[in-house]
Motif scaffolding. Structure first.
Motif, PDB file in Angstrom:
ATOM      1  N   GLY A  92       0.804  -1.213   0.000  1.00 29.88           N
ATOM      2  CA  GLY A  92       0.000   0.000   0.000  1.00 29.88           C
ATOM      3  C   GLY A  92       0.835   1.259   0.000  1.00 29.88           C
ATOM      4  N   ASP A  93       1.934   1.259   0.774  1.00 29.23           N
ATOM      5  CA  ASP A  93       2.802   2.439   0.819  1.00 29.23           C
ATOM      6  C   ASP A  93       3.492   2.682  -0.519  1.00 29.23           C
ATOM      7  N   VAL A  94       3.721   1.629  -1.289  1.00 36.03           N
ATOM      8  CA  VAL A  94       4.308   1.784  -2.621  1.00 36.03           C
ATOM      9  C   VAL A  94       3.274   2.373  -3.586  1.00 36.03           C
ATOM     10  N   LEU A  95       2.054   1.839  -3.538  1.00 36.43           N
ATOM     11  CA  LEU A  95       1.030   2.224  -4.511  1.00 36.43           C
ATOM     12  C   LEU A  95       0.549   3.657  -4.328  1.00 36.43           C
ATOM     13  N   LYS A  96       0.606   4.186  -3.109  1.00 34.77           N
ATOM     14  CA  LYS A  96       0.034   5.504  -2.847  1.00 34.77           C
ATOM     15  C   LYS A  96       0.746   6.615  -3.614  1.00 34.77           C
ATOM     16  N   ARG A  97       1.962   6.358  -4.129  1.00 31.99           N
ATOM     17  CA  ARG A  97       2.720   7.379  -4.848  1.00 31.99           C
ATOM     18  C   ARG A  97       2.478   7.341  -6.354  1.00 31.99           C
ATOM     19  N   LEU A  98       1.669   6.399  -6.828  1.00 33.95           N
ATOM     20  CA  LEU A  98       1.478   6.235  -8.266  1.00 33.95           C
ATOM     21  C   LEU A  98       0.376   7.159  -8.776  1.00 33.95           C
ATOM     22  N   PRO A  99       0.435   7.554 -10.052  1.00 33.71           N
ATOM     23  CA  PRO A  99      -0.571   8.462 -10.610  1.00 33.71           C
ATOM     24  C   PRO A  99      -1.975   7.866 -10.526  1.00 33.71           C
ATOM     25  N   GLY A 100      -2.905   8.640  -9.959  1.00 34.39           N
ATOM     26  CA  GLY A 100      -4.295   8.226  -9.908  1.00 34.39           C
ATOM     27  C   GLY A 100      -4.622   7.155  -8.900  1.00 34.39           C
ATOM     28  N   VAL A 101      -3.636   6.706  -8.089  1.00 34.68           N
ATOM     29  CA  VAL A 101      -3.860   5.656  -7.096  1.00 34.68           C
ATOM     30  C   VAL A 101      -3.884   6.284  -5.708  1.00 34.68           C
ATOM     31  N   THR A 102      -4.897   5.947  -4.927  1.00 31.67           N
ATOM     32  CA  THR A 102      -5.007   6.433  -3.563  1.00 31.67           C
ATOM     33  C   THR A 102      -5.285   5.259  -2.635  1.00 31.67           C
ATOM     34  N   GLY A 104      -7.290   4.233   0.943  1.00 31.57           N
ATOM     35  CA  GLY A 104      -8.283   4.652   1.911  1.00 31.57           C
ATOM     36  C   GLY A 104      -7.810   4.416   3.336  1.00 31.57           C
ATOM     37  N   GLY A 105      -8.601   4.905   4.289  1.00 29.77           N
ATOM     38  CA  GLY A 105      -8.288   4.667   5.686  1.00 29.77           C
ATOM     39  C   GLY A 105      -7.272   5.646   6.245  1.00 29.77           C
ATOM     40  N   GLY A 111      -5.168   0.246   3.815  1.00 28.86           N
ATOM     41  CA  GLY A 111      -6.569   0.494   3.489  1.00 28.86           C
ATOM     42  C   GLY A 111      -6.866   0.033   2.084  1.00 28.86           C
ATOM     43  N   ALA A 112      -8.100   0.312   1.637  1.00 30.35           N
ATOM     44  CA  ALA A 112      -8.530  -0.107   0.312  1.00 30.35           C
ATOM     45  C   ALA A 112      -7.734   0.630  -0.764  1.00 30.35           C
ATOM     46  N   ASP A 139      -1.068  -7.434   2.076  1.00 27.78           N
ATOM     47  CA  ASP A 139      -0.117  -7.251   3.164  1.00 27.78           C
ATOM     48  C   ASP A 139       0.778  -8.470   3.360  1.00 27.78           C
ATOM     49  N   SER A 140       0.358  -9.628   2.828  1.00 28.54           N
ATOM     50  CA  SER A 140       1.167 -10.840   2.972  1.00 28.54           C
ATOM     51  C   SER A 140       2.304 -10.894   1.960  1.00 28.54           C
TER      52      SER A 140
END
Length: 741
Positions: A92-102, A104-105, A111-112, A139-140
């Motif tokens: 999740g921490d990797v994906l949050k920096r990508l364009p258009g990806v957020t 949740g939580g 989060g989602a 997370d696994s």
């Protein structure tokens, strides 16, 4: 199990005509060492002397091939270097920096995963091109086990079209041709709690056999203080209820995983590949909640202590066989099996005004199943890459839980004891055909059609058998046009038909009770009458490529969603939330993305790379009155700005990323609304290279440690009840030592 509808057969006719009257050849089959997820695929790198036209696009995963730039289907590819840059321990921490990806939580808690600001399952998560199995958690997966991440904006026929917002495909690492050993050791600290992690990767080749084994383990503790308030204001503007709760949560998590892969090149050039991963996780935490009432009636329970323990195991194995045929044709067949088990125990004690409650809750669930699929690719006519195939799977979920209440004192609460068990079977089958047509050097066209059917049946000891069957026919068209006179500018346009099927849990009419039931803290229950959400989508984009790998792009999207699903709250003696299909929704947005090495515009500049993206999203639901009748949990604005600076005189690289997610008010229904404040997250890192084989990486995550605040409101003729939640977040320190030998 399923019968292919006549519409699917009819949909093949225009594609066949297109093939019959084309004029030149290209084959685009995925190479043997890349995954099977590309919408267009090329012959293997070791194929026998293909025709010259085939060689032009042959090695889609080879060095120098830019998937984002050259594939007709729109996608973003994140490399392993980008994945490990900040020393993240979860995806999740990797994906949050990508364009258009957020995400949740609450910041730092996972989060989602969302694309285009849409949550609630609109984004398809895949592993090696297959939908992630039920019960599987990202997370696994350790980031060290991932080769690349593909963010696929518009659906393709080869992959599942259950991706209204888009799809994120996580490709696990593959074997390499030379021996490699890599060890990583790390530690972390957050809010006075410490954690450790380690990973080891071994790769080698022996004759025609190559292998790779990755192992990782992680252990850590956490402390998460939260608070909430509940205020009721009557229709005269008087506050008649005011409560405040504080929650202290502390716990520990442990995980271990191993991922072996074997590639065997047969004598005739065929390839047999086996890839598996096994993960085991354990999570424990203790919560202590205290509620005080300053105005109005006290709740049934004032204080609650609970202890939770959960254990989960995931096993997945895949076998893939690639057989080369005459004239550069290829047959790609795969089979997989998965096992996911989870058990949990919750022990809670609640103290009320006149009663005490001791509750035990035991649960056990398993998700077992298998997947199968295949694809036939061949250059039947020139300048075309035709592929046809099938994709299916079966999963069986079994769930049981036992709840026991022991109540002391006199009051309104009576024991509620349950012994529930249910099982659900899900069959999935898809057929697809696709073609990529290189019409000219400037224009390529991707056309495909996919039929996908899902059959779900469930039965339990507290409800009658439920059956739900749905199918969707999805035509897809995408184009890539390289603007004449410019080697660096191109335009994309795509038209897609996608859907979102209700997951098994939302179909089952089981009721989960809340401790202090209210309109803002209701029970939850599934709805067996849910139908799939269907969407037509339009995507368009412009891309300008710079030297040294830079890019400037803008992308537009529009989705029209039929049978939109929202969560409604009703009162049948207790407040209960239930998903329902409710009309039509429309969502639209624009995304800007930039990647700019400073030396591409200033020859003598320092080695600084800039990365930035910005997304605006909006939506409307026709069954909900405005204003702010947006899709629930949609992120209206998200942005990232990142900098990497590689010093010339010392072996040090510095970098950081600032991410922003707006929230604001959302009107969910006539009576319900939510509100969230903007989230700002700053991550920074430093990488010191002792040698080419040894690195030290230090990172600070969530450096702003902003509190997360959200609220939910239920309003009717009697007044409004507002529940506000505040979650504290903290700075996270991560140190990783990396050595290759």
């Amino acid at each position: 199990m399923f019968s292919v509808p006549s519409q699917f057969r009819l949909a093949l006719i225009p594609l066949s005509v297109l093939l019959a009257y084309s004029t030149s050849a290209s084959a685009q089959q995925a190479q043997e060492e890349t995954d099977k997820t590309k919408p267009k695929q090329t012959a293997p790198a070791n194929a026998q002397t293909p025709a010259p036209a085939v060689q032009k696009v042959q090695v889609s995963g080879a060095k120098g091939y830019d998937e984002r730039r050259q594939d007709t289907a729109s996608k973003i590819v994140v490399t392993q270097e980008d994945i490990v840059r900040y020393g993240d321990t979860n995806i999740g921490d990797v994906l949050k920096r990508l364009p258009g990806v957020t995400i949740g939580g609450v910041q730092g808690r996972g989060g989602a995963i969302r694309m285009r600001g849409l949550g609630a399952g609109y984004t398809q998560i895949m592993l090696n091109g297959e939908p992630s199995p039920p019960g599987f958690s990202l997370d696994s997966l350790s980031p060290d086990n991932i080769e690349r991440i593909e963010v696929i904006r518009a659906a393709t026929a080869e992959l599942s079209t259950q991706s209204i917002a888009g799809a994120i495909n996580i490709v696990l690492k593959k074997a390499i041709v030379t021996a490699q050993r890599e060890l990583k050791l790390g530690m972390s600290e957050e809010n006075g709690k410490y954690g450790v992690n380690a990973s080891l990767q071994l790769s080698d080749k022996v004759g025609k056999l190559s292998y790779s084994v990755s192992g990782n383990l992680m252990s850590g503790e956490f402390g998460r203080p939260d608070s909430s308030t509940e205020v009721f204001t009557d229709n005269k503007g008087l506050v008649t209820l005011s409560r405040a709760s504080t929650t202290e949560s502390e716990g520990k998590f442990e995980s271990i995983g191993i991922s072996p892969r074997i590639n065997w090149l047969l004598e005739n050039g065929d390839m047999l590949t086996s890839q598996s991963f096994v993960n085991a996780n354990r999570f424990t935490n203790h919560n202590q909640q205290v509620t005080t009432t300053s105005i109005g009636e006290k709740p049934l329970f004032l204080n609650e202590n609970s202890s939770n323990t959960s254990n989960s195991t995931s096993i997945r194995t895949n076998l893939n066989y690639v057989h080369k045929l005459a004239d550069s044709a290829k047959l790609d067949v795969r089979f997989g099996a998965n096992y996911n088990q989870r058990d949990g125990e919750n022990i809670s004690n609640a103290q009320g005004v006149s009663q005490t409650l001791a509750r035990s809750y035991l649960s056990d669930s398993t998700d077992n199943g298998f997947t199968y699929g295949g694809k036939y690719t061949a250059p039947f006519v020139e300048d075309h890459a035709l592929a046809a195939g099938w994709d299916g799977g079966f999963s069986k979920r079994s769930d049981s839980n036992t709840r026991r209440d022991v109540i002391a004192g006199n009051g309104p609460i009576t024991p509620f004891n349950t012994d529930e068990a249910y099982s659900a079977d899900v069959n999935r089958l898809a057929l697809f055909v696709q073609d990529e047509w290189n019409y000219s050097k400037a224009l390529s066209i991707y056309a495909g059609v996919r039929w996908e059917g899902i059959d779900t049946s469930s039965q339990g000891n507290t409800y009658s058998e439920i059956k739900n069957r749905s199918s969707v026919l999805s035509p897809i068209l995408q184009t890539l046009y390289k603007i004449p006179g410019s080697k660096n500018d191109q335009v994309r346009v795509g038209l897609t038909r996608t859907y979102k099927a209700p997951d098994t849990g939302r179909l089952i009419p089981r009721r989960f009770l809340s401790t202090n039931n209210s309109a803002t803290s209701p029970d939850n229950m599934g709805n067996p009458n849910l139908k799939p959400e269907l969407a037509w989508g339009l995507d368009a984009g412009f891309e300008h490529y710079l030297t040294d790998g830079g890019i400037l792009s803008v992308n537009f999207f529009l989705r029209r969603i039929e049978d939109f699903t929202r969560t409604s709250i009703v009162n049948d003696g207790r407040w209960v939330a239930m998903p329902t299909n409710d009309g039509l929704a429309t969502t639209r947005g624009v995304e800007f993305d930039a990647k700019l090495p400073l030396r591409s515009v200033m020859a003598d500049a320092p080695a600084v790379d800039f990365r930035a993206n910005l997304a605006f999203n909006s939506s409307s639901v026709n069954s909900v009155p405005g204003p702010n009748n947006r899709l629930d949990s949609q992120t209206p604005v998200s942005a990232n700005f990142g900098v990497d600076y590689k010093l010339d005189d010392v072996p040090l690289t510095l970098g950081g990323n600032l991410s922003f997610q707006n929230a604001g008010p959302v009107r969910v229904s006539v009576n319900q609304s939510t509100y969230g404040i903007p989230k700002r997250v700053l991550d920074v890192y430093a990488l010191w290279k002792f040698t080419n084989q040894t690195n030290l990486r230090v990172a600070l995550g969530n450096a702003l440690h902003q509190d997360n605040v959200s609220s939910s409101t239920y309003a009717d003729a009697t007044g409004s009840l507002v529940r506000t939640n505040t979650s504290q977040t903290h700075l996270a320190l991560r140190v990783n030592f990396e050595h290759k030998f």
